[in-house]
Design a protein around this motif. Structure first.
Motif, PDB file in Angstrom:
ATOM      1  N   ASP A  43       0.821  -1.218   0.000  1.00 57.17           N
ATOM      2  CA  ASP A  43       0.000   0.000   0.000  1.00 57.17           C
ATOM      3  C   ASP A  43       0.851   1.262   0.000  1.00 57.17           C
ATOM      4  N   LYS A  44       1.906   1.290   0.815  1.00 60.62           N
ATOM      5  CA  LYS A  44       2.740   2.495   0.896  1.00 60.62           C
ATOM      6  C   LYS A  44       3.436   2.776  -0.441  1.00 60.62           C
ATOM      7  N   TYR A  61       2.060   2.027  -3.421  1.00 62.24           N
ATOM      8  CA  TYR A  61       0.996   2.627  -4.239  1.00 62.24           C
ATOM      9  C   TYR A  61       0.853   4.107  -3.902  1.00 62.24           C
ATOM     10  N   GLU A  62       0.828   4.416  -2.616  1.00 61.96           N
ATOM     11  CA  GLU A  62       0.701   5.814  -2.174  1.00 61.96           C
ATOM     12  C   GLU A  62       1.855   6.654  -2.702  1.00 61.96           C
ATOM     13  N   ASN A  63       3.081   6.125  -2.622  1.00 56.59           N
ATOM     14  CA  ASN A  63       4.254   6.841  -3.107  1.00 56.59           C
ATOM     15  C   ASN A  63       4.188   7.040  -4.619  1.00 56.59           C
ATOM     16  N   ILE A  66       1.490   7.199  -6.583  1.00 57.54           N
ATOM     17  CA  ILE A  66       0.473   8.217  -6.892  1.00 57.54           C
ATOM     18  C   ILE A  66       0.990   9.600  -6.518  1.00 57.54           C
ATOM     19  N   HIS A  67       1.572   9.714  -5.327  1.00 57.78           N
ATOM     20  CA  HIS A  67       2.090  11.004  -4.862  1.00 57.78           C
ATOM     21  C   HIS A  67       3.129  11.575  -5.825  1.00 57.78           C
ATOM     22  N   LYS A 127      -7.932  -4.042  -4.416  1.00 58.13           N
ATOM     23  CA  LYS A 127      -7.382  -2.772  -3.934  1.00 58.13           C
ATOM     24  C   LYS A 127      -8.355  -1.653  -4.275  1.00 58.13           C
ATOM     25  N   LEU A 153      -8.702   2.376  -4.234  1.00 54.82           N
ATOM     26  CA  LEU A 153      -7.959   3.629  -4.140  1.00 54.82           C
ATOM     27  C   LEU A 153      -8.880   4.851  -4.200  1.00 54.82           C
ATOM     28  N   HIS A 181      -8.456   8.402  -2.277  1.00 48.23           N
ATOM     29  CA  HIS A 181      -7.410   9.377  -2.588  1.00 48.23           C
ATOM     30  C   HIS A 181      -8.051  10.685  -3.056  1.00 48.23           C
TER      31      HIS A 181
END
Length: 185
Positions: A127-128, A130-132, A134-135, A157, A159, A162
């Motif tokens: 998950d982290k 994926y977050e990175n 996207i960010h 998943k 999302l 977000h």
């Protein structure tokens, strides 16, 4: 085996060596995805960034449909060579391949923005990560003002929480989540 489903190279079949660990986007999902994209964009006028390119399945579809500006990022050297070989075989000059870890590539500010960014990371990514992903795509000048970031992932998943999430589409066991710069929930 992958098949190019539309455009100049329609019907061409491309077979990767059996020892390649790839999970190309299915024809069913690709057809649906490109139906969405061609309804929103004039493909011959956009720039595309493909992250986790694998063997280039998405790149060939964009090139076949007339996209002239495709950047493909893939770390696996065998996959990069495979894409280069297919480009030579088909006479594709529009795909610029970068052999690099995707996260190293996107962690720096981009000198260029893209209208469509497509990413098909490993389904078991954390998950982290994926977050990175996207960010970095949304905050390091990779995406053009009216562009879309399309993330292919497992249907389990979600999302949608977000803040830049636009929509999601499900096709079989894959989901495409769309993100933009100016979205509001």
């Amino acid at each position: 085996m992958i098949r190019i489903i539309a455009g100049k190279y329609k019907g061409k079949k491309i077979t990767a060596p059996k020892n390649f660990e790839v999970r190309p986007t299915t024809d069913f999902a690709k057809e649906a995805l490109f139906s969405i994209i061609t309804n929103r964009y004039n493909i011959s006028e956009i720039s595309v960034l493909d992250l986790f390119a694998g063997i280039g399945s998405i790149d060939y579809e964009f090139a076949s449909r007339g996209c002239k500006d495709i950047t493909s990022v893939e770390l696996n050297g065998k996959h990069v060579k495979f894409i280069q070989d297919i480009n030579k075989l088909l006479g594709i000059n529009e795909i610029h391949i970068i052999k690099q870890n995707v996260f190293n590539f996107i962690e720096k500010e981009s000198y260029k923005s893209y209208d469509i960014i497509f990413a098909d990371p490993p389904f078991d990514m954390e998950d982290k990560e994926y977050e990175n992903l996207i960010h970095c795509v949304l905050n390091h000048n990779f995406l053009s003002k009216n562009g879309e970031f399309i993330l292919e992932h497992n249907t389990r998943k979600d999302l949608s929480e977000h803040p830049n999430f636009l929509e999601t589409r499900k096709y079989g066991n894959v989901r495409f989540s769309f993100f933009g710069l100016n979205s509001e929930k």
